[in-house]
Design a protein around this motif. Structure first.
Motif, mmCIF file in Angstrom:
data_model
loop_
_atom_site.group_PDB
_atom_site.id
_atom_site.type_symbol
_atom_site.label_atom_id
_atom_site.label_comp_id
_atom_site.label_asym_id
_atom_site.label_seq_id
_atom_site.Cartn_x
_atom_site.Cartn_y
_atom_site.Cartn_z
ATOM 1 N N LEU A 16 0.839 -1.196 0.000
ATOM 2 C CA LEU A 16 0.000 0.000 0.000
ATOM 3 C C LEU A 16 0.869 1.239 0.000
ATOM 4 C CD1 LEU A 16 -2.558 -1.309 2.585
ATOM 5 C CD2 LEU A 16 -3.207 -0.382 0.364
ATOM 6 N N ALA A 17 2.061 1.120 0.562
ATOM 7 C CA ALA A 17 3.070 2.166 0.564
ATOM 8 C C ALA A 17 4.420 1.486 0.357
ATOM 9 C CB ALA A 17 3.036 2.965 1.859
ATOM 10 N N GLY A 18 5.481 2.286 0.383
ATOM 11 C CA GLY A 18 6.780 1.757 0.019
ATOM 12 C C GLY A 18 6.861 1.652 -1.494
ATOM 13 N N CYS A 19 7.486 0.611 -2.002
ATOM 14 C CA CYS A 19 7.548 0.376 -3.445
ATOM 15 C C CYS A 19 6.202 -0.184 -3.894
ATOM 16 C CB CYS A 19 8.680 -0.597 -3.773
ATOM 17 S SG CYS A 19 8.875 -0.908 -5.547
ATOM 18 N N VAL A 20 5.459 0.586 -4.669
ATOM 19 C CA VAL A 20 4.089 0.219 -5.032
ATOM 20 C C VAL A 20 4.018 -0.209 -6.493
ATOM 21 C CG1 VAL A 20 3.037 1.699 -3.270
ATOM 22 C CG2 VAL A 20 3.539 2.633 -5.541
ATOM 23 N N ALA A 21 2.859 -0.736 -6.869
ATOM 24 C CA ALA A 21 2.688 -1.244 -8.235
ATOM 25 C C ALA A 21 2.609 -0.135 -9.266
ATOM 26 C CB ALA A 21 1.433 -2.117 -8.303
ATOM 27 N N THR A 22 2.195 1.048 -8.877
ATOM 28 C CA THR A 22 2.090 2.168 -9.814
ATOM 29 C C THR A 22 3.468 2.487 -10.377
ATOM 30 O OG1 THR A 22 0.291 3.075 -8.472
ATOM 31 C CG2 THR A 22 1.289 4.532 -10.108
ATOM 32 N N SER A 23 3.560 2.547 -11.684
ATOM 33 C CA SER A 23 4.858 2.794 -12.313
ATOM 34 C C SER A 23 5.148 4.286 -12.386
ATOM 35 C CB SER A 23 4.892 2.194 -13.720
ATOM 36 O OG SER A 23 4.042 2.902 -14.593
ATOM 37 N N ARG A 24 6.427 4.597 -12.450
ATOM 38 C CA ARG A 24 6.831 5.990 -12.624
ATOM 39 C C ARG A 24 6.294 6.529 -13.943
ATOM 40 N NH1 ARG A 24 8.595 10.346 -9.521
ATOM 41 N NH2 ARG A 24 10.142 11.577 -10.659
ATOM 42 N N GLU A 25 6.279 5.696 -14.967
ATOM 43 C CA GLU A 25 5.760 6.124 -16.257
ATOM 44 C C GLU A 25 4.292 6.549 -16.149
ATOM 45 O OE1 GLU A 25 8.761 2.787 -17.317
ATOM 46 O OE2 GLU A 25 7.433 3.339 -15.651
ATOM 47 N N ALA A 26 3.489 5.753 -15.418
ATOM 48 C CA ALA A 26 2.067 6.082 -15.255
ATOM 49 C C ALA A 26 1.892 7.382 -14.484
ATOM 50 C CB ALA A 26 1.351 4.939 -14.546
ATOM 51 N N SER A 27 2.701 7.568 -13.443
ATOM 52 C CA SER A 27 2.613 8.796 -12.663
ATOM 53 C C SER A 27 2.944 10.014 -13.516
ATOM 54 C CB SER A 27 3.558 8.726 -11.464
ATOM 55 O OG SER A 27 3.172 7.713 -10.557
ATOM 56 N N GLY A 71 14.720 13.356 -13.689
ATOM 57 C CA GLY A 71 15.390 12.391 -14.546
ATOM 58 C C GLY A 71 14.975 10.957 -14.282
ATOM 59 N N CYS A 72 14.219 10.738 -13.197
ATOM 60 C CA CYS A 72 13.708 9.402 -12.880
ATOM 61 C C CYS A 72 12.419 9.198 -13.660
ATOM 62 C CB CYS A 72 13.461 9.269 -11.381
ATOM 63 S SG CYS A 72 12.758 7.691 -10.887
ATOM 64 N N VAL A 73 12.480 8.370 -14.706
ATOM 65 C CA VAL A 73 11.341 8.262 -15.616
ATOM 66 C C VAL A 73 10.829 6.838 -15.782
ATOM 67 C CG1 VAL A 73 11.990 10.326 -16.912
ATOM 68 C CG2 VAL A 73 12.874 8.093 -17.626
ATOM 69 N N SER A 74 11.367 5.884 -15.032
ATOM 70 C CA SER A 74 10.914 4.505 -15.197
ATOM 71 C C SER A 74 11.028 3.751 -13.876
ATOM 72 C CB SER A 74 11.731 3.794 -16.283
ATOM 73 O OG SER A 74 13.094 3.710 -15.910
ATOM 74 N N GLY A 75 10.442 2.562 -13.847
ATOM 75 C CA GLY A 75 10.478 1.731 -12.650
ATOM 76 C C GLY A 75 9.237 1.912 -11.803
#
Length: 271
Positions: A16-27, A71-75
């Motif tokens: 629910l928090a921490g490293c989540v399923a939502t991708s950086r690309e989607a955000s 510059g963080c655009v993925s993961g």
């Protein structure tokens, strides 16, 4: 009683928090669409600030703990569990205050598959505390533009929680309702309450367009939001949304039960 430490551990374990399923690309895609004022992402908010992508990344880093590095655009994206806990406390404070004054409340979700149980637990507790859990515009048709074109839904209530269903959909227990970000359901509900002469809600609880749509109309609105839904956090920054809680809004529905217990305990509504 669920301790703060135990809930923090649960947030991380359930992602629910921490490293989540939502991708950086989607955000980032959502931030670009919000910057362009795409109604699918603004979801009822009428922002007054100049919210470009740079400003949105900075805001979401402050509110949610996502990376502030352009510059963080993925993961996978990240939510700081400390921020989730802090805003859950503020959320619980608003729920507790409404219960103390026996205020009428309106609760609705655009994520019934995942979050219906969370909100239903709040509705049950608020009703037991003497709050009127409102159900205006029951059965009313709501026309919502989707990626598949214009769709007509019916406004329904399950255990006091508003949602929309496709006409002819199965009753509760078979089909939990449709996923929507639209503010039109809450606008329909609030207009119906006003047309009937009230009561109007003193607190609106929900997510997506339920929070932004109600907050933009001047109602006290609190809710849950994923990190690819920047509208609630912009609304909070501009004073339109009272509380936005950052968390992943698409994990298994039973993973939200500890959050219900935590909120009710903090709001002095544990049963």
């Amino acid at each position: 009683m669920l301790s703060r430490g135990a809930l923090r551990a649960h947030l991380l374990a359930a992602r629910l928090a921490g490293c989540v399923a939502t991708s950086r690309e989607a955000s980032l895609r959502s931030y670009r669409l919000f910057a362009a004022r795409d109604p699918r992402v603004v979801i009822g908010l009428d922002p007054v600030g100049a919210w470009g992508q740079r400003e949105l990344v900075a805001l979401m880093a402050e509110k949610c703990g996502v990376s502030a590095d352009l510059g963080c655009v993925s993961g996978h994206d990240v939510i700081d569990p400390g921020r989730t806990l802090s805003r859950l406390d503020a959320f619980a404070e608003r729920v507790g205050a409404a219960a103390q004054r026996r205020a009428p409340v309106l609760i609705g979700t655009g994520h019934p598959h995942r979050l219906l149980g969370f909100y239903a637990g709040l509705a049950d507790a608020l009703s037991a505390a003497g709050c009127a859990v409102l159900t205006p515009a029951y059965g009313r048709c709501v026309d919502i533009t989707t990626r598949f074109g214009l769709r007509t839904y019916n406004l329904d209530y399950v255990r006091g929680v508003a949602l929309v269903r496709e006409p002819g959909a199965s009753r509760p227990g078979c089909e939990p309702g449709a996923h929507t970000h639209s503010p039109l359901p809450v606008r329909t509900a609030l207009a119906a309450a006003a047309e009937a002469g009230g009561p109007l809600p003193e607190l609106v609880v929900g997510d997506h367009g339920w929070v932004c749509g109600a907050g933009q109309l001047g109602f006290e609105a609190i809710g849950l939001a994923d990190i690819d839904d920047p509208a609630l956090f912009v609304g909070e920054a501009e004073g339109v949304v009272a509380v936005a809680v950052p968390l992943d809004d698409a994990v298994r529905s039973d993973y939200y039960r500890p959050l219900t217990r935590y909120v009710l305990n903090r709001a002095c509504l544990s049963q």
